[in-house]
Design an enzyme around this catalytic site. Structure first.
Site, PDB file in Angstrom:
ATOM      1  N   HIS A  89       0.832  -1.216   0.000  1.00 13.13           N
ATOM      2  CA  HIS A  89       0.000   0.000   0.000  1.00 13.13           C
ATOM      3  C   HIS A  89       0.859   1.255   0.000  1.00 13.13           C
ATOM      4  O   HIS A  89       1.904   1.305   0.637  1.00 13.13           O
ATOM      5  CB  HIS A  89      -1.034  -0.007   1.127  1.00 13.13           C
ATOM      6  CG  HIS A  89      -0.498  -0.066   2.530  1.00 13.13           C
ATOM      7  ND1 HIS A  89      -0.353   1.060   3.308  1.00 13.13           N
ATOM      8  CD2 HIS A  89      -0.108  -1.091   3.307  1.00 13.13           C
ATOM      9  CE1 HIS A  89       0.089   0.713   4.504  1.00 13.13           C
ATOM     10  NE2 HIS A  89       0.255  -0.583   4.534  1.00 13.13           N
ATOM     11  N   ASP A  91      -0.575   4.273   0.709  1.00 13.98           N
ATOM     12  CA  ASP A  91      -1.119   5.260   1.652  1.00 13.98           C
ATOM     13  C   ASP A  91      -0.445   5.098   3.004  1.00 13.98           C
ATOM     14  O   ASP A  91       0.149   4.060   3.300  1.00 13.98           O
ATOM     15  CB  ASP A  91      -2.647   5.151   1.778  1.00 13.98           C
ATOM     16  CG  ASP A  91      -3.113   3.824   2.372  1.00 13.98           C
ATOM     17  OD1 ASP A  91      -2.497   2.784   2.075  1.00 13.98           O
ATOM     18  OD2 ASP A  91      -4.102   3.822   3.142  1.00 13.98           O
ATOM     19  N   ASP A 122       5.925   1.208   6.904  1.00 17.99           N
ATOM     20  CA  ASP A 122       4.505   0.833   6.712  1.00 17.99           C
ATOM     21  C   ASP A 122       3.863   1.775   5.691  1.00 17.99           C
ATOM     22  O   ASP A 122       3.268   2.758   6.056  1.00 17.99           O
ATOM     23  CB  ASP A 122       3.800   0.916   8.062  1.00 17.99           C
ATOM     24  CG  ASP A 122       2.347   0.469   8.009  1.00 17.99           C
ATOM     25  OD1 ASP A 122       1.929  -0.087   6.993  1.00 17.99           O
ATOM     26  OD2 ASP A 122       1.622   0.708   8.998  1.00 17.99           O
ATOM     27  N   GLU A 156      -5.331   0.996   2.500  1.00 16.90           N
ATOM     28  CA  GLU A 156      -5.101  -0.028   3.538  1.00 16.90           C
ATOM     29  C   GLU A 156      -5.332   0.557   4.914  1.00 16.90           C
ATOM     30  O   GLU A 156      -5.894  -0.089   5.793  1.00 16.90           O
ATOM     31  CB  GLU A 156      -3.674  -0.577   3.413  1.00 16.90           C
ATOM     32  CG  GLU A 156      -3.458  -1.895   4.171  1.00 16.90           C
ATOM     33  CD  GLU A 156      -3.017  -1.725   5.617  1.00 16.90           C
ATOM     34  OE1 GLU A 156      -3.014  -2.720   6.352  1.00 16.90           O
ATOM     35  OE2 GLU A 156      -2.681  -0.597   6.035  1.00 16.90           O
ATOM     36  N   GLU A 157      -4.874   1.794   5.110  1.00 12.97           N
ATOM     37  CA  GLU A 157      -4.955   2.377   6.452  1.00 12.97           C
ATOM     38  C   GLU A 157      -6.372   2.842   6.806  1.00 12.97           C
ATOM     39  O   GLU A 157      -6.613   3.316   7.914  1.00 12.97           O
ATOM     40  CB  GLU A 157      -3.960   3.547   6.584  1.00 12.97           C
ATOM     41  CG  GLU A 157      -2.501   3.176   6.323  1.00 12.97           C
ATOM     42  CD  GLU A 157      -1.884   2.243   7.382  1.00 12.97           C
ATOM     43  OE1 GLU A 157      -2.608   1.770   8.267  1.00 12.97           O
ATOM     44  OE2 GLU A 157      -0.678   1.984   7.280  1.00 12.97           O
ATOM     45  N   ASP A 183       4.646  -6.466   4.767  1.00 11.35           N
ATOM     46  CA  ASP A 183       3.994  -5.469   5.628  1.00 11.35           C
ATOM     47  C   ASP A 183       3.961  -5.997   7.068  1.00 11.35           C
ATOM     48  O   ASP A 183       3.093  -5.656   7.844  1.00 11.35           O
ATOM     49  CB  ASP A 183       2.573  -5.195   5.101  1.00 11.35           C
ATOM     50  CG  ASP A 183       1.971  -3.905   5.668  1.00 11.35           C
ATOM     51  OD1 ASP A 183       2.746  -3.058   6.165  1.00 11.35           O
ATOM     52  OD2 ASP A 183       0.741  -3.753   5.614  1.00 11.35           O
ATOM     53  N   HIS A 216     -28.218  16.898  37.114  1.00 16.02           N
ATOM     54  CA  HIS A 216     -27.589  17.164  38.407  1.00 16.02           C
ATOM     55  C   HIS A 216     -27.485  15.842  39.164  1.00 16.02           C
ATOM     56  O   HIS A 216     -28.485  15.157  39.382  1.00 16.02           O
ATOM     57  CB  HIS A 216     -28.455  18.161  39.185  1.00 16.02           C
ATOM     58  CG  HIS A 216     -27.772  18.686  40.407  1.00 16.02           C
ATOM     59  ND1 HIS A 216     -27.492  17.914  41.502  1.00 16.02           N
ATOM     60  CD2 HIS A 216     -27.317  19.932  40.702  1.00 16.02           C
ATOM     61  CE1 HIS A 216     -26.888  18.639  42.419  1.00 16.02           C
ATOM     62  NE2 HIS A 216     -26.774  19.900  41.958  1.00 16.02           N
ATOM     63  N   ARG A 331      -9.270  -9.440  18.660  1.00 15.58           N
ATOM     64  CA  ARG A 331      -8.378 -10.127  17.721  1.00 15.58           C
ATOM     65  C   ARG A 331      -8.814 -11.586  17.687  1.00 15.58           C
ATOM     66  O   ARG A 331      -9.092 -12.188  18.735  1.00 15.58           O
ATOM     67  CB  ARG A 331      -6.925 -10.041  18.183  1.00 15.58           C
ATOM     68  CG  ARG A 331      -6.350  -8.648  18.154  1.00 15.58           C
ATOM     69  CD  ARG A 331      -6.052  -8.139  16.753  1.00 15.58           C
ATOM     70  NE  ARG A 331      -5.817  -6.696  16.772  1.00 15.58           N
ATOM     71  CZ  ARG A 331      -5.399  -5.989  15.736  1.00 15.58           C
ATOM     72  NH1 ARG A 331      -5.206  -6.581  14.559  1.00 15.58           N
ATOM     73  NH2 ARG A 331      -5.213  -4.701  15.822  1.00 15.58           N
ATOM     74  N   SER A 402      -3.188  -7.766  12.002  1.00 18.39           N
ATOM     75  CA  SER A 402      -4.094  -8.280  10.970  1.00 18.39           C
ATOM     76  C   SER A 402      -3.793  -7.616   9.622  1.00 18.39           C
ATOM     77  O   SER A 402      -3.521  -6.415   9.572  1.00 18.39           O
ATOM     78  CB  SER A 402      -5.546  -7.981  11.348  1.00 18.39           C
ATOM     79  OG  SER A 402      -5.793  -8.408  12.670  1.00 18.39           O
ATOM     80  N   HIS A 430       2.701   3.556  12.750  1.00 18.76           N
ATOM     81  CA  HIS A 430       1.511   4.232  13.288  1.00 18.76           C
ATOM     82  C   HIS A 430       1.874   5.200  14.429  1.00 18.76           C
ATOM     83  O   HIS A 430       0.978   5.678  15.117  1.00 18.76           O
ATOM     84  CB  HIS A 430       0.454   3.223  13.797  1.00 18.76           C
ATOM     85  CG  HIS A 430      -0.138   2.377  12.714  1.00 18.76           C
ATOM     86  ND1 HIS A 430      -1.380   1.787  12.818  1.00 18.76           N
ATOM     87  CD2 HIS A 430       0.318   2.033  11.496  1.00 18.76           C
ATOM     88  CE1 HIS A 430      -1.632   1.092  11.713  1.00 18.76           C
ATOM     89  NE2 HIS A 430      -0.619   1.234  10.897  1.00 18.76           N
TER      90      HIS A 430
END
Ligand code: BES
Ligand code: ZN
Length: 461
Positions: A89, A91, A122, A156-157, A183, A216, A331, A402, A430
Site C-alpha cells: 500500500h 497510503d 509501513d 489499507e490504512e 507489511d 444534576h 483479535r 491483521s 503508526h
C-alpha cells in the site's frame, strides 16, 4: 549464486544510493488516506508508483475505485513459470502528534542507518523492495525468471474498502500461484522471519444512552442508571482477572495450539524483561496458561480501544452524564468466525446492560485469522531467498496484527500469501518517528530478487 543472480546482486550494489533516493522521494508525498485534504497527494503517490513500475517495463494502469486508485502492474513474459502477485500500500497513517517527531514526517531524514519518515516501514519502504528487485532483474538481466503482478492500493490504512471489489471484478487479471506481502516485521534485530499466521479482527462501538441530557447528580443521582458507570461495569464483565473472555461461546471454535507449535514458539529467543522494558511496563498480563508469544500470536483478545462519556474538562462537575460510548475490538484466531463473534459480543452486551438505558451497537468490517501452509514449495523458496540475502535462515513466526487482504486472497484467488517482513516491530509504525533500516531495505530488495529465482528452482522440483 547463479550467473544472472550475480548480475542482479551487482546491479543492486551499484544502484543502492539511487534506490534510497527514490524511496526518499516517495516518502515526501503525504499520502494520508484518512484525511480528505490529502486526496491530491494520495493520487500523486499512486502516480509515482505507476511511473516506477512503468520504468521497470511493467504494463501498468491506475484503476479508479470509489475511493483512492489501485495501481495494477504486470510483467508476464514467462508462460511456463510461476506467477507472483505482490501486494502493498502507498497510503500512510496520519502523522499526528506532530510535536513528537524529531524531524518532520514528510521530510525523510537519514540518521543512525535508518530513514525516518511516515510510511518508511509501513508500507512504502517495504513495498518498494519488490519494485526495485524487478527493476534490477529487468536492467541487469533483461527479463525476469517469473511473472510478477503488482496490486498496490491506497486505502489499507482506512480499511481496504474497495480492494475486495477490485479483486472480485478482476479475478482473472489477478490470477497467480502465490501472493507476496511485505507489511510485517522480522522477529528481531538480526533475526529474519517468515510470518505464517496472522490474527483476524472485529471492531465495534457500543453506546449507552440514558437521560435526554446531563443531569444534576445530587438531584437525580442514585435513582436512574448512570451510563458511564453502566458502561464501565459492562466492559468490566468482558474479560475476567485470569484474562479469560466471558462472552458465551467465544472460545468454541478456537483452534488450539499444537504441542509442536508451542515448542517451536518456546525455542525462539524471548526475554520478558527486555520486552517489558520496551513497553514501559512492569508485569505481563494475559490468559492463564499461555506464554507471552502464545497470547500475542495465537490466542484471541477483547480490548477496549477507547471510552467517551461524561465531563472530562478541568475540575469537578457533578452530573449524571447522558451517554457513554466504548470502542471495542477483538483479535481473532484461526477457525473463529468474525460475523459470529460480532453477534455474540452484541448479545453479551445487551444481556448485561442495566435497565433503563438504550444500547446501540455498530460494527465495522472485520477479517478472519489466517494460517499459511509452511511446507509448500513457495515457502521453501522464500526461506532460501531470505537465507541468501540476510545470511541467516528465517525463523517461522506468527503475528498478532491483521492484514485483511491475506484472507481475501485465499477466498477470491484461492492462494496463500508469503508474509515477508523486512521491518522491525520497534520501527514506530503508526507512531511518531517511524523509521526503516536502510540495511533492511537493501537486504529485503536482494531477498525479493532471490525469491524470483528460487520460485523457479522450487517450482521444477
Ligand atoms: N502492517 C500492519 C499489520 C501488522 C503489523 C501485522 C505488525 C503484523 C505485524 C497493518 O498495516 C495494520 O496495522 N493492520 C491493522 C488492520 C485493521 C485496521 C483492519 C491492524 O492490525 O490493526
Ligand atoms: Zn498499517
Amino acid at each position: 549464486m547463479s550467473p544472472p543472480l550475480d548480475a542482479v546482486r551487482q546491479y543492486l550494489q551499484d544502484h543502492a544510493d539511487r534506490n534510497v533516493g527514490d524511496l526518499c522521494e516517495f516518502l515526501k508525498i503525504p499520502s494520508i488516506s484518512a484525511d480528505s485534504k490529502y486526496r491530491g497527494d494520495v493520487r500523486r503517490a499512486a502516480e509515482w508508483v505507476r511511473d516506477q513500475l512503468a520504468a521497470c517495463g511493467c504494463d501498468v494502469e491506475l484503476v479508479e475505485t470509489a475511493g483512492h486508485p489501485i495501481v495494477f502492474g504486470s510483467i508476464c513474459q514467462q508462460p511456463n513459470a510461476p506467477t507472483v502477485l505482490v501486494y502493498g500500500h502507498y497510503d500512510v497513517q496520519p502523522p499526528d502528534p506532530l510535536d513528537k517527531w524529531q524531524t518532520p514526517p514528510f521530510e525523510p531524514d537519514i540518521r543512525d542507518g535508518h530513514v525516518y519518515a511516515r510510511g518508511a516501514t509501513d508500507d512504502k519502504g517495504q513495498m518498494l523492495t519488490h519494485v526495485k528487485s524487478v527493476q534490477a532483474w529487468k536492467n541487469a538481466v533483461g527479463d525476469l525468471p517469473v511473472n510478477v503482478k503488482f496490486v498496490i492500493e491506497g486505502e489499507e490504512e482506512v480499511g481496504s474498502n474497495n480492494l475486495e471489489i477490485f479483486l472480485e471484478e478482476q479475478r482473472d487479471r489477478c490470477s497467480c500461484d502465490i501472493a507476496v506481502v511485505s507489511d510485517t516485521a522480522q522477529y528481531g534485530p538480526g533475526i529474519p522471519a517468515i510470518t505464517y499466521g496472522l490474527r483476524g479482527i472485529v471492531a465495534c462501538e457500543v453506546t449507552l444512552t440514558g437521560p435526554r441530557q446531563d443531569l444534576h447528580s445530587g438531584v437525580f443521582g442514585g435513582s436512574i442508571a448512570n451510563p458511564v458507570n453502566a458502561l464501565c461495569s459492562l466492559i468490566g464483565k468482558l474479560v475476567d482477572d485470569e484474562g479469560l473472555i466471558q462472552i458465551p461461546g467465544f472460545y468454541d471454535d478456537v483452534l488450539p495450539l499444537t504441542d509442536e507449535e508451542r515448542q517451536a514458539f518456546d525455542e525462539l529467543p524471548f526475554n520478558e524483561q527486555d520486552y517489558l522494558g520496551n513497553l514501559g511496563m512492569s508485569a505481563v498480563f494475559g490468559e492463564t496458561g499461555y506464554t507471552t508469544l502464545e497470547r500475542r500470536w495465537a490466542r484471541p483478545t477483547c480490548d477496549v480501544n477507547g471510552i467517551i462519556g461524561g465531563y472530562t474538562g478541568e475540575g469537578p462537575k457533578t452530573i449524571v452524564p447522558s451517554f457513554a460510548t466504548a470502542k471495542i475490538s477483538c483479535r481473532l484466531v484461526p477457525n473463529q468466525d468474525a460475523e459470529q463473534v460480532v453477534q455474540s459480543l452484541e448479545q453479551f452486551l445487551r444481556d448485561n446492560c442495566l435497565p433503563g438505558l438504550e444500547l446501540s451497537f455498530t460494527s465495522w468490517h472485520g477479517c478472519e485469522a489466517v494460517l499459511c501452509d509452511t511446507s509448500s514449495s513457495h515457502m521453501a523458496a522464500a526461506q532460501a531467498a531470505i537465507e541468501t540475502a540476510f545470511g541467516k535462515a528465517p525463523v517461522m513466526i506468527r503475528e498478532g496484527g491483521s492484514i485483511p487482504v491475506v484472507a481475501t486472497f485465499k477466498k477470491v484467488l484461492n492462494v496463500d500469501t508469503l508474509l515477508l517482513g523486512w521491518g522491525q516491530n520497534t520501527d514506530n509504525l503508526h507512531s511518531p518517528n517511524e523509521k526503516f533500516s536502510l540495511e533492511a531495505f537493501h537486504q529485503g530488495t536482494l531477498a525479493s530478487a532471490c525469491l524470483w529465482h528460487e520460485l523457479v528452482q522450487h517450482h521444477s522440483l
